[in-house]
Design an enzyme around this catalytic site. Structure first.
Site, PDB file in Angstrom:
ATOM      1  N   GLN A   1      32.888  32.040  36.950  1.00 11.00           N
ATOM      2  CA  GLN A   1      33.478  33.250  37.527  1.00 11.00           C
ATOM      3  C   GLN A   1      34.499  32.881  38.601  1.00 11.00           C
ATOM      4  O   GLN A   1      34.236  32.046  39.476  1.00 11.00           O
ATOM      5  CB  GLN A   1      32.368  34.122  38.141  1.00 11.00           C
ATOM      6  CG  GLN A   1      32.872  35.475  38.630  1.00 11.00           C
ATOM      7  CD  GLN A   1      31.741  36.409  39.059  1.00 11.00           C
ATOM      8  OE1 GLN A   1      30.559  36.038  38.997  1.00 11.00           O
ATOM      9  NE2 GLN A   1      32.103  37.595  39.493  1.00 11.00           N
TER      10      GLN A   1
ATOM     11  N   HIS B   1      33.378  42.133  36.136  1.00 10.85           N
ATOM     12  CA  HIS B   1      34.361  42.567  35.141  1.00 10.85           C
ATOM     13  C   HIS B   1      33.949  42.084  33.764  1.00 10.85           C
ATOM     14  O   HIS B   1      33.349  41.025  33.602  1.00 10.85           O
ATOM     15  CB  HIS B   1      35.766  42.064  35.485  1.00 10.85           C
ATOM     16  CG  HIS B   1      35.839  40.582  35.731  1.00 10.85           C
ATOM     17  ND1 HIS B   1      35.460  40.023  36.941  1.00 10.85           N
ATOM     18  CD2 HIS B   1      36.232  39.562  34.947  1.00 10.85           C
ATOM     19  CE1 HIS B   1      35.629  38.715  36.869  1.00 10.85           C
ATOM     20  NE2 HIS B   1      36.075  38.404  35.665  1.00 10.85           N
ATOM     21  N   LEU B   2      34.314  42.908  32.791  1.00 12.67           N
ATOM     22  CA  LEU B   2      34.031  42.609  31.387  1.00 12.67           C
ATOM     23  C   LEU B   2      35.339  42.221  30.705  1.00 12.67           C
ATOM     24  O   LEU B   2      36.306  42.985  30.724  1.00 12.67           O
ATOM     25  CB  LEU B   2      33.454  43.858  30.719  1.00 12.67           C
ATOM     26  CG  LEU B   2      33.156  43.790  29.226  1.00 12.67           C
ATOM     27  CD1 LEU B   2      31.984  42.867  28.950  1.00 12.67           C
ATOM     28  CD2 LEU B   2      32.856  45.189  28.683  1.00 12.67           C
TER      29      LEU B   2
ATOM     30  N   ASP C   1      44.631  41.454  31.177  1.00 17.55           N
ATOM     31  CA  ASP C   1      44.466  40.237  31.971  1.00 17.55           C
ATOM     32  C   ASP C   1      45.849  39.628  32.222  1.00 17.55           C
ATOM     33  O   ASP C   1      46.687  39.567  31.319  1.00 17.55           O
ATOM     34  CB  ASP C   1      43.562  39.242  31.234  1.00 17.55           C
ATOM     35  CG  ASP C   1      43.059  38.145  32.152  1.00 17.55           C
ATOM     36  OD1 ASP C   1      41.846  38.102  32.430  1.00 17.55           O
ATOM     37  OD2 ASP C   1      43.888  37.304  32.588  1.00 17.55           O
ATOM     38  N   ILE C   2      46.073  39.176  33.453  1.00 17.74           N
ATOM     39  CA  ILE C   2      47.374  38.621  33.831  1.00 17.74           C
ATOM     40  C   ILE C   2      47.636  37.277  33.159  1.00 17.74           C
ATOM     41  O   ILE C   2      48.781  36.847  33.036  1.00 17.74           O
ATOM     42  CB  ILE C   2      47.443  38.490  35.384  1.00 17.74           C
ATOM     43  CG1 ILE C   2      48.889  38.517  35.859  1.00 17.74           C
ATOM     44  CG2 ILE C   2      46.694  37.281  35.897  1.00 17.74           C
ATOM     45  CD1 ILE C   2      49.029  38.743  37.357  1.00 17.74           C
TER      46      ILE C   2
HETATM   47  P1  AMP Z   1      36.638  35.294  35.617  1.00 19.13           P
HETATM   48  O1  AMP Z   1      36.319  35.657  37.045  1.00 19.13           O
HETATM   49  O2  AMP Z   1      36.625  33.818  35.384  1.00 19.13           O
HETATM   50  O3  AMP Z   1      35.816  36.020  34.609  1.00 19.13           O
HETATM   51  O4  AMP Z   1      38.149  35.698  35.299  1.00 19.13           O
HETATM   52  C1  AMP Z   1      38.965  36.463  36.131  1.00 19.13           C
HETATM   53  C2  AMP Z   1      40.108  36.929  35.286  1.00 19.13           C
HETATM   54  O5  AMP Z   1      40.915  37.779  36.072  1.00 19.13           O
HETATM   55  C3  AMP Z   1      41.010  35.813  34.759  1.00 19.13           C
HETATM   56  O6  AMP Z   1      41.061  35.900  33.340  1.00 19.13           O
HETATM   57  C4  AMP Z   1      42.345  36.095  35.409  1.00 19.13           C
HETATM   58  O7  AMP Z   1      43.443  35.791  34.566  1.00 19.13           O
HETATM   59  C5  AMP Z   1      42.256  37.573  35.703  1.00 19.13           C
HETATM   60  N1  AMP Z   1      43.068  38.046  36.816  1.00 19.13           N
HETATM   61  C6  AMP Z   1      43.133  37.524  38.063  1.00 19.13           C
HETATM   62  N2  AMP Z   1      43.982  38.235  38.825  1.00 19.13           N
HETATM   63  C7  AMP Z   1      44.465  39.233  38.037  1.00 19.13           C
HETATM   64  C8  AMP Z   1      45.380  40.310  38.248  1.00 19.13           C
HETATM   65  N3  AMP Z   1      45.991  40.497  39.425  1.00 19.13           N
HETATM   66  N4  AMP Z   1      45.645  41.141  37.219  1.00 19.13           N
HETATM   67  C9  AMP Z   1      45.049  40.958  36.014  1.00 19.13           C
HETATM   68  N5  AMP Z   1      44.160  39.971  35.761  1.00 19.13           N
HETATM   69  C10 AMP Z   1      43.879  39.114  36.753  1.00 19.13           C
END
Ligand code: AMP
Ligand code: ZN
Length: 112
Positions: free
Chosen positions: A96, A102-103, A33-34
């Protein structure tokens, strides 16, 4: 709702956006996760664009089973030796942010 064309996780799955990849097979890609919220914070995504857990049906059974079976393997390979949390945020009320299923795998210390 996002479509495949403007979906950031589809772009990651297609290699159009870089990620810290930890795993890939024909159906899944997993990466860090970024914006990690634990010392170990991994994301597992199907390559297939499914918007959320509210958009799954019986045709996704095998895929979802494979995703859960992958979770402990990836957790162990990435240092979550004492256990981990899994999380799937679903829909607006579920917090979300990215509308591609995504998990989350969170490990490395107790998290709330
Ligand atoms: P959620 O949709 O709330 O379950 O979380 C989306 C997750 O994706 C968050 O924890 C973000 O930090 C992560 N995220 C968003 N963009 C990226 C990316 N380019 N690379 C890695 N993680 C990401
Ligand atoms: Zn997508």
């Amino acid at each position: 709702m996002t479509t495949t064309a403007d979906c950031i996780f589809c772009k990651i799955a297609q290699g159009q956006i870089p990620c810290k990849k930890i795993y890939e097979d024909e159906d899944f890609i997993a990466f860090h996760d970024i914006n990690p919220r634990a010392p170990i914070h991994l994301l597992v995504i199907p390559k297939l664009h499914i918007e959320s857990l509210q958009h799954v049906d019986a045709s996704h059974r095998d895929l979802l089973g494979k995703m859960l079976v992958l979770a402990p393997q990836l957790a162990a390979e990435n240092g979550a030796s004492e256990g981990f949390k899994t999380l799937i945020n679903t829909g607006p009320a579920g917090g979300q942010e990215v509308y591609h299923l995504h998990l989350h795998i969170l490990g490395g210390r107790p998290t709330a």
